[in-house]
Design a protein around this motif. Structure first.
Motif, PDB file in Angstrom:
ATOM      1  N   VAL A   8      23.088 -45.054  -5.482  1.00  0.00           N
ATOM      2  CA  VAL A   8      22.210 -44.130  -6.426  1.00  0.00           C
ATOM      3  C   VAL A   8      21.110 -43.923  -5.553  1.00  0.00           C
ATOM      4  O   VAL A   8      20.098 -44.921  -5.450  1.00  0.00           O
ATOM      5  CB  VAL A   8      21.948 -44.626  -7.734  1.00  0.00           C
ATOM      6  CG1 VAL A   8      21.030 -43.440  -8.679  1.00  0.00           C
ATOM      7  CG2 VAL A   8      22.896 -45.049  -8.602  1.00  0.00           C
ATOM      8  N   PHE A   9      20.947 -42.520  -4.995  1.00  0.00           N
ATOM      9  CA  PHE A   9      19.762 -42.150  -4.193  1.00  0.00           C
ATOM     10  C   PHE A   9      18.928 -41.174  -4.807  1.00  0.00           C
ATOM     11  O   PHE A   9      19.234 -40.186  -5.555  1.00  0.00           O
ATOM     12  CB  PHE A   9      20.307 -41.432  -2.671  1.00  0.00           C
ATOM     13  CG  PHE A   9      21.122 -42.399  -1.898  1.00  0.00           C
ATOM     14  CD1 PHE A   9      20.573 -43.293  -1.111  1.00  0.00           C
ATOM     15  CD2 PHE A   9      22.466 -42.262  -1.867  1.00  0.00           C
ATOM     16  CE1 PHE A   9      21.160 -43.982  -0.026  1.00  0.00           C
ATOM     17  CE2 PHE A   9      23.054 -42.946  -1.032  1.00  0.00           C
ATOM     18  CZ  PHE A   9      22.493 -43.824  -0.269  1.00  0.00           C
ATOM     19  N   PRO A  10      17.453 -41.307  -4.415  1.00  0.00           N
ATOM     20  CA  PRO A  10      16.783 -40.333  -5.068  1.00  0.00           C
ATOM     21  C   PRO A  10      17.110 -39.184  -4.209  1.00  0.00           C
ATOM     22  O   PRO A  10      17.655 -39.211  -3.190  1.00  0.00           O
ATOM     23  CB  PRO A  10      15.367 -40.642  -4.698  1.00  0.00           C
ATOM     24  CG  PRO A  10      15.523 -42.215  -4.519  1.00  0.00           C
ATOM     25  CD  PRO A  10      16.644 -42.516  -4.017  1.00  0.00           C
ATOM     26  N   VAL A  11      17.006 -37.832  -4.587  1.00  0.00           N
ATOM     27  CA  VAL A  11      17.116 -36.540  -4.051  1.00  0.00           C
ATOM     28  C   VAL A  11      16.661 -36.660  -2.489  1.00  0.00           C
ATOM     29  O   VAL A  11      17.366 -36.407  -1.574  1.00  0.00           O
ATOM     30  CB  VAL A  11      17.061 -35.457  -4.664  1.00  0.00           C
ATOM     31  CG1 VAL A  11      17.216 -34.112  -3.886  1.00  0.00           C
ATOM     32  CG2 VAL A  11      17.812 -35.305  -5.814  1.00  0.00           C
ATOM     33  N   ALA A  12      15.582 -36.978  -2.466  1.00  0.00           N
ATOM     34  CA  ALA A  12      14.775 -36.709  -1.165  1.00  0.00           C
ATOM     35  C   ALA A  12      15.401 -37.846  -0.335  1.00  0.00           C
ATOM     36  O   ALA A  12      15.607 -37.258   0.938  1.00  0.00           O
ATOM     37  CB  ALA A  12      13.325 -37.183  -1.082  1.00  0.00           C
ATOM     38  N   GLU A  13      15.947 -39.095  -0.534  1.00  0.00           N
ATOM     39  CA  GLU A  13      16.696 -40.044   0.222  1.00  0.00           C
ATOM     40  C   GLU A  13      17.728 -39.316   0.594  1.00  0.00           C
ATOM     41  O   GLU A  13      18.337 -39.846   1.732  1.00  0.00           O
ATOM     42  CB  GLU A  13      16.501 -41.361  -0.215  1.00  0.00           C
ATOM     43  CG  GLU A  13      17.252 -42.341   0.625  1.00  0.00           C
ATOM     44  CD  GLU A  13      16.592 -42.714   2.045  1.00  0.00           C
ATOM     45  OE1 GLU A  13      17.343 -43.379   2.692  1.00  0.00           O
ATOM     46  OE2 GLU A  13      15.484 -42.204   2.207  1.00  0.00           O
ATOM     47  N   PHE A  14      18.731 -38.977  -0.222  1.00  0.00           N
ATOM     48  CA  PHE A  14      19.932 -38.278  -0.098  1.00  0.00           C
ATOM     49  C   PHE A  14      19.733 -37.165   1.127  1.00  0.00           C
ATOM     50  O   PHE A  14      20.567 -37.172   2.049  1.00  0.00           O
ATOM     51  CB  PHE A  14      20.683 -38.028  -1.173  1.00  0.00           C
ATOM     52  CG  PHE A  14      22.212 -37.888  -0.664  1.00  0.00           C
ATOM     53  CD1 PHE A  14      22.848 -39.071  -0.838  1.00  0.00           C
ATOM     54  CD2 PHE A  14      22.724 -36.477  -1.031  1.00  0.00           C
ATOM     55  CE1 PHE A  14      24.173 -38.561  -0.686  1.00  0.00           C
ATOM     56  CE2 PHE A  14      23.914 -36.119  -0.700  1.00  0.00           C
ATOM     57  CZ  PHE A  14      24.987 -37.210  -0.361  1.00  0.00           C
ATOM     58  N   SER A  15      18.806 -36.428   0.941  1.00  0.00           N
ATOM     59  CA  SER A  15      18.722 -35.346   1.776  1.00  0.00           C
ATOM     60  C   SER A  15      18.291 -35.914   3.101  1.00  0.00           C
ATOM     61  O   SER A  15      18.776 -35.196   4.197  1.00  0.00           O
ATOM     62  CB  SER A  15      17.595 -34.423   1.329  1.00  0.00           C
ATOM     63  OG  SER A  15      17.766 -33.630   0.214  1.00  0.00           O
ATOM     64  N   ARG A  16      17.516 -36.892   3.433  1.00  0.00           N
ATOM     65  CA  ARG A  16      17.145 -37.708   4.626  1.00  0.00           C
ATOM     66  C   ARG A  16      18.440 -38.013   5.229  1.00  0.00           C
ATOM     67  O   ARG A  16      18.725 -37.945   6.536  1.00  0.00           O
ATOM     68  CB  ARG A  16      16.319 -38.946   4.637  1.00  0.00           C
ATOM     69  CG  ARG A  16      15.523 -39.436   6.080  1.00  0.00           C
ATOM     70  CD  ARG A  16      14.953 -40.690   5.629  1.00  0.00           C
ATOM     71  NE  ARG A  16      15.900 -41.582   5.160  1.00  0.00           N
ATOM     72  CZ  ARG A  16      16.815 -42.388   5.849  1.00  0.00           C
ATOM     73  NH1 ARG A  16      17.072 -41.942   7.117  1.00  0.00           N
ATOM     74  NH2 ARG A  16      17.715 -43.344   5.217  1.00  0.00           N
ATOM     75  N   ILE A  17      19.378 -38.884   4.475  1.00  0.00           N
ATOM     76  CA  ILE A  17      20.652 -39.221   5.082  1.00  0.00           C
ATOM     77  C   ILE A  17      21.469 -37.956   5.549  1.00  0.00           C
ATOM     78  O   ILE A  17      21.959 -38.197   6.510  1.00  0.00           O
ATOM     79  CB  ILE A  17      21.373 -40.212   4.052  1.00  0.00           C
ATOM     80  CG1 ILE A  17      20.549 -41.419   3.836  1.00  0.00           C
ATOM     81  CG2 ILE A  17      22.912 -40.315   4.371  1.00  0.00           C
ATOM     82  CD1 ILE A  17      20.959 -42.179   2.496  1.00  0.00           C
ATOM     83  N   THR A  18      21.476 -36.943   4.853  1.00  0.00           N
ATOM     84  CA  THR A  18      22.248 -35.725   5.142  1.00  0.00           C
ATOM     85  C   THR A  18      21.656 -35.277   6.422  1.00  0.00           C
ATOM     86  O   THR A  18      22.558 -34.778   7.324  1.00  0.00           O
ATOM     87  CB  THR A  18      22.075 -34.520   4.085  1.00  0.00           C
ATOM     88  OG1 THR A  18      22.590 -35.136   2.624  1.00  0.00           O
ATOM     89  CG2 THR A  18      22.905 -33.196   4.202  1.00  0.00           C
ATOM     90  N   ASP A  19      20.435 -35.120   6.529  1.00  0.00           N
ATOM     91  CA  ASP A  19      19.919 -34.802   7.913  1.00  0.00           C
ATOM     92  C   ASP A  19      20.380 -35.544   9.045  1.00  0.00           C
ATOM     93  O   ASP A  19      20.754 -34.936  10.104  1.00  0.00           O
ATOM     94  CB  ASP A  19      18.410 -34.599   7.773  1.00  0.00           C
ATOM     95  CG  ASP A  19      17.838 -33.454   6.877  1.00  0.00           C
ATOM     96  OD1 ASP A  19      18.877 -32.509   6.551  1.00  0.00           O
ATOM     97  OD2 ASP A  19      16.702 -33.408   6.550  1.00  0.00           O
ATOM     98  N   ALA A  20      20.349 -36.816   8.763  1.00  0.00           N
ATOM     99  CA  ALA A  20      20.914 -37.857   9.886  1.00  0.00           C
ATOM    100  C   ALA A  20      21.969 -37.505  10.250  1.00  0.00           C
ATOM    101  O   ALA A  20      22.561 -37.654  11.540  1.00  0.00           O
ATOM    102  CB  ALA A  20      20.444 -39.257   9.394  1.00  0.00           C
ATOM    103  N   LEU A  21      23.056 -37.587   9.092  1.00  0.00           N
ATOM    104  CA  LEU A  21      24.553 -37.383   9.542  1.00  0.00           C
ATOM    105  C   LEU A  21      24.855 -36.109  10.170  1.00  0.00           C
ATOM    106  O   LEU A  21      25.782 -35.996  10.890  1.00  0.00           O
ATOM    107  CB  LEU A  21      25.253 -37.366   8.096  1.00  0.00           C
ATOM    108  CG  LEU A  21      25.254 -39.227   7.919  1.00  0.00           C
ATOM    109  CD1 LEU A  21      26.167 -39.049   6.496  1.00  0.00           C
ATOM    110  CD2 LEU A  21      26.253 -39.748   8.774  1.00  0.00           C
TER     111      LEU A  21
END
Length: 114
Positions: free
Chosen positions: A13-26
Motif C-alpha cells: 500500500v503506497f501513498p500516491v506520491a510514493e507510487f508516482s516516484r516508483i513509476t518514474d524510476a521504472l
C-alpha cells in the motif's frame, strides 16, 4: 493510496506520491531488461487506486485479496515508505522464518548505520 501485489504474497500500500516516484524510476529503467518488463507488468497490472470511506475503511479488491490469501485475519505492517497487508498466518510464518536471519542482516543491509 495505491494497493498492488507485493513480494511473498503480501500486498503493498503506497501513498500516491510514493507510487508516482516508483513509476518514474521504472519508466527510466531499460525496457530491454526482461526483469524490468516482468516486474513492471505485475506491479502496474495489479495496481488499484483506493481511498478511505467516511469511517476510514479501505476496500481491498477481490483479486488482490485472493493473491494475498486474505480470507479472515490480516496483519498490516509498516515497511518504510509503504504498508504491507499480510494474511495473519502467513505473516507469522514469515516472521518466524526470518527471525534468525534478521539478526545477521544488519551488517549486510545497513553497514555502519545500526
Amino acid at each position: 493510496m495505491v494497493i498492488t501485489k507485493g513480494q511473498e504474497r503480501c500486498l503493498y500500500v503506497f501513498p500516491v506520491a510514493e507510487f508516482s516516484r516508483i513509476t518514474d524510476a521504472l519508466s527510466s529503467a531499460p525496457v530491454t531488461a526482461k526483469a524490468v518488463r516482468d516486474y513492471s507488468r505485475v506491479l502496474f497490472a495489479s495496481a488499484s487506486d483506493e481511498s478511505c470511506d467516511k469511517q476510514g475503511r479501505v476496500t481491498v479488491p477481490p483479486k488482490l485479496r485472493e493473491y494475498a490469501g486474505l480470507d479472515r485475519d490480516c496483519v498490516v505492517i509498516g515497511a518504510n515508505t509503504r504498508l504491507e497487508i499480510w494474511d495473519a498466518a502467513a505473516w507469522s510464518e514469515y516472521e518466524t522464518d526470518q527471525e534468525q536471519a534478521f539478526s545477521q542482516l544488519s551488517e549486510e543491509v545497513l553497514p555502519g548505520v545500526l
